[in-house]
Design a protein around this motif. Structure first.
Motif, PDB file in Angstrom:
ATOM      1  N   GLY A 131       6.063  13.897   4.714  1.00  0.00           N
ATOM      2  CA  GLY A 131       6.532  14.296   3.389  1.00  0.00           C
ATOM      3  C   GLY A 131       7.147  13.179   2.564  1.00  0.00           C
ATOM      4  O   GLY A 131       7.475  13.388   1.391  1.00  0.00           O
ATOM      5  N   LEU A 132       7.312  11.991   3.146  1.00  0.00           N
ATOM      6  CA  LEU A 132       7.880  10.864   2.388  1.00  0.00           C
ATOM      7  C   LEU A 132       6.758  10.010   1.806  1.00  0.00           C
ATOM      8  O   LEU A 132       5.693   9.875   2.413  1.00  0.00           O
ATOM      9  N   VAL A 153       0.831  -1.206   0.000  1.00  0.00           N
ATOM     10  CA  VAL A 153       0.000   0.000   0.000  1.00  0.00           C
ATOM     11  C   VAL A 153       0.866   1.257   0.000  1.00  0.00           C
ATOM     12  O   VAL A 153       1.797   1.386   0.800  1.00  0.00           O
ATOM     13  N   SER A 154       0.543   2.199  -0.870  1.00  0.00           N
ATOM     14  CA  SER A 154       1.216   3.497  -0.898  1.00  0.00           C
ATOM     15  C   SER A 154       0.695   4.331   0.264  1.00  0.00           C
ATOM     16  O   SER A 154      -0.513   4.421   0.492  1.00  0.00           O
ATOM     17  N   MET A 170       3.570  13.817  -3.707  1.00  0.00           N
ATOM     18  CA  MET A 170       2.283  13.170  -3.433  1.00  0.00           C
ATOM     19  C   MET A 170       1.885  13.265  -1.981  1.00  0.00           C
ATOM     20  O   MET A 170       2.719  13.147  -1.094  1.00  0.00           O
ATOM     21  N   ALA A 171       0.587  13.454  -1.751  1.00  0.00           N
ATOM     22  CA  ALA A 171       0.048  13.379  -0.392  1.00  0.00           C
ATOM     23  C   ALA A 171      -0.800  12.109  -0.316  1.00  0.00           C
ATOM     24  O   ALA A 171      -2.018  12.145  -0.464  1.00  0.00           O
ATOM     25  N   TRP A 172      -0.149  10.988  -0.117  1.00  0.00           N
ATOM     26  CA  TRP A 172      -0.886   9.726   0.040  1.00  0.00           C
ATOM     27  C   TRP A 172      -1.571   9.723   1.410  1.00  0.00           C
ATOM     28  O   TRP A 172      -1.122  10.423   2.327  1.00  0.00           O
ATOM     29  N   GLU A 230      -9.420   4.187  -2.945  1.00  0.00           N
ATOM     30  CA  GLU A 230      -9.049   5.601  -2.771  1.00  0.00           C
ATOM     31  C   GLU A 230      -7.613   5.843  -3.255  1.00  0.00           C
ATOM     32  O   GLU A 230      -7.332   6.814  -3.952  1.00  0.00           O
ATOM     33  N   VAL A 231      -6.709   4.944  -2.893  1.00  0.00           N
ATOM     34  CA  VAL A 231      -5.316   5.115  -3.305  1.00  0.00           C
ATOM     35  C   VAL A 231      -5.170   4.980  -4.827  1.00  0.00           C
ATOM     36  O   VAL A 231      -4.424   5.731  -5.461  1.00  0.00           O
TER      37      VAL A 231
END
Ligand code: AMP
Ligand code: MN
Ligand code: MN
Ligand code: MN
Length: 282
Positions: free
Chosen positions: A77-78, A71-72, A174-176, A100-101
């Motif tokens: 920030g990482l 899962v991402s 990206m803001a996962w 959603e991801v």
């Protein structure tokens, strides 16, 4: 007559064509069996779609199968990857999280395509449309392969270095969903949450310790400690972190592509004997 003992090699990190791997789940599991793997997890990015096929192939080949997913997720920030091992692939909570991801993945790829078009003069939107038409889980690796096929990069690593990685025209921050949400979804599905390849996030000493602490505090139970191509120094560092945080340890190849010789299924060093293998708890 007793059955032959099953190999102790547990490859708990394998990709099929349901994400950015190139083999079908069945072909992947047959290859794992040929390579001497005894326990195999299918861990495609953000989907459990291949698990039924992989389970059937493992049963036929005499492998123990572990349904999984990679899962991402985000933290400080990482962009991180969290393996869920032993998940119920039919869990509605996990399914909703993964959907959603995947939607975020499609938005990200569209943005990467725009940037490649504007900043690098490449046919980015067309490339992205082609990738998204061919998979439910579009990754940067699909895009890297498309760039190579059109002659814009020498190989996939070159495509990342010039067009997709940090500091390149196609890089999109990206803001996962955070690791807390990823871990909660995996645990709701009965899975064990393992931080994938902790050595690959560019986090040095203190930052990596903070990350592992935050991961464990959010309910994460394990770390990937031994993988293909890993330096002994990285393995020692990760083993020390697993020990210090009293976490389970995992092993895996992160196999994607049979044409790449360096990480076939099953190729990684054994864990140090004092660590508890996550495979024993599944
Ligand atoms: P994504 O999950 O969309 O960010 O795509 C990342 C995937 O691309 C990873 O899961 C790897 O399979 C692959 N990847 C990442 N970095 C590289 C690289 N430098 N060279 C080749 N493949 C890479
Ligand atoms: Mn991948
Ligand atoms: Mn990964
Ligand atoms: Mn992976």
């Amino acid at each position: 007559m007793t059955a032959p003992a099953r190999s102790a090699v547990a490859d708990l990190h394998l990709h099929s064509h349901h994400s950015d791997g190139l083999l079908s789940p069945a072909a992947l599991m047959r290859l794992a069996a040929e390579r001497g793997v005894g326990t195999a997890a299918l861990t495609d990015h953000d989907t459990t779609e291949g698990c039924d096929e992989a389970a059937a192939a493992c049963a036929a080949a005499g492998l123990r199968f572990v349904p999984g997913v990679e899962v991402s997720a985000g933290w400080d920030g990482l962009s991180l990857h969290v393996l869920g091992l032993g998940v119920d692939a039919a869990s509605p909570a996990l399914d909703a999280h993964l959907a959603e991801v995947r939607a975020l993945r499609r938005e990200r790829l569209a943005e990467i395509g725009d940037r490649l078009e504007r900043r690098a003069g490449l046919p980015g939107r067309e490339l992205v449309d082609g990738v998204c038409a061919g998979t439910a889980v579009p990754t940067r690796l699909h895009l890297a392969r498309a760039l190579v096929a059109l002659g814009h990069a020498r190989d996939e690593a070159d495509a990342f270095k010039r067009f997709l990685g940090r500091g390149t025209p196609g890089h999109v921050p990206m803001a996962w969903p955070g690791i807390d949400r990823a871990i909660a979804a995996l645990r709701a599905a009965g899975g064990v949450a393992v931080l994938a390849h902790p050595h690959r996030y560019g986090a040095s000493g203190g930052a990596l310790r903070r990350l592992v602490g935050a991961f464990r505090d959010a309910g994460g139970q394990g770390l990937e400690v031994s993988m293909a191509g890993m330096s002994p120094r990285d393995r020692d560092r990760l083993a020390t972190l697993a020990r210090g945080h009293r976490m389970l340890a995992s092993t895996g190849s992160d196999f994607h592509d049979p044409a790449l010789p360096w990480n076939p299924p099953g190729r990684f060093d054994k864990l140090p004997a004092d660590l508890d293998h996550v495979a024993a708890t599944l």
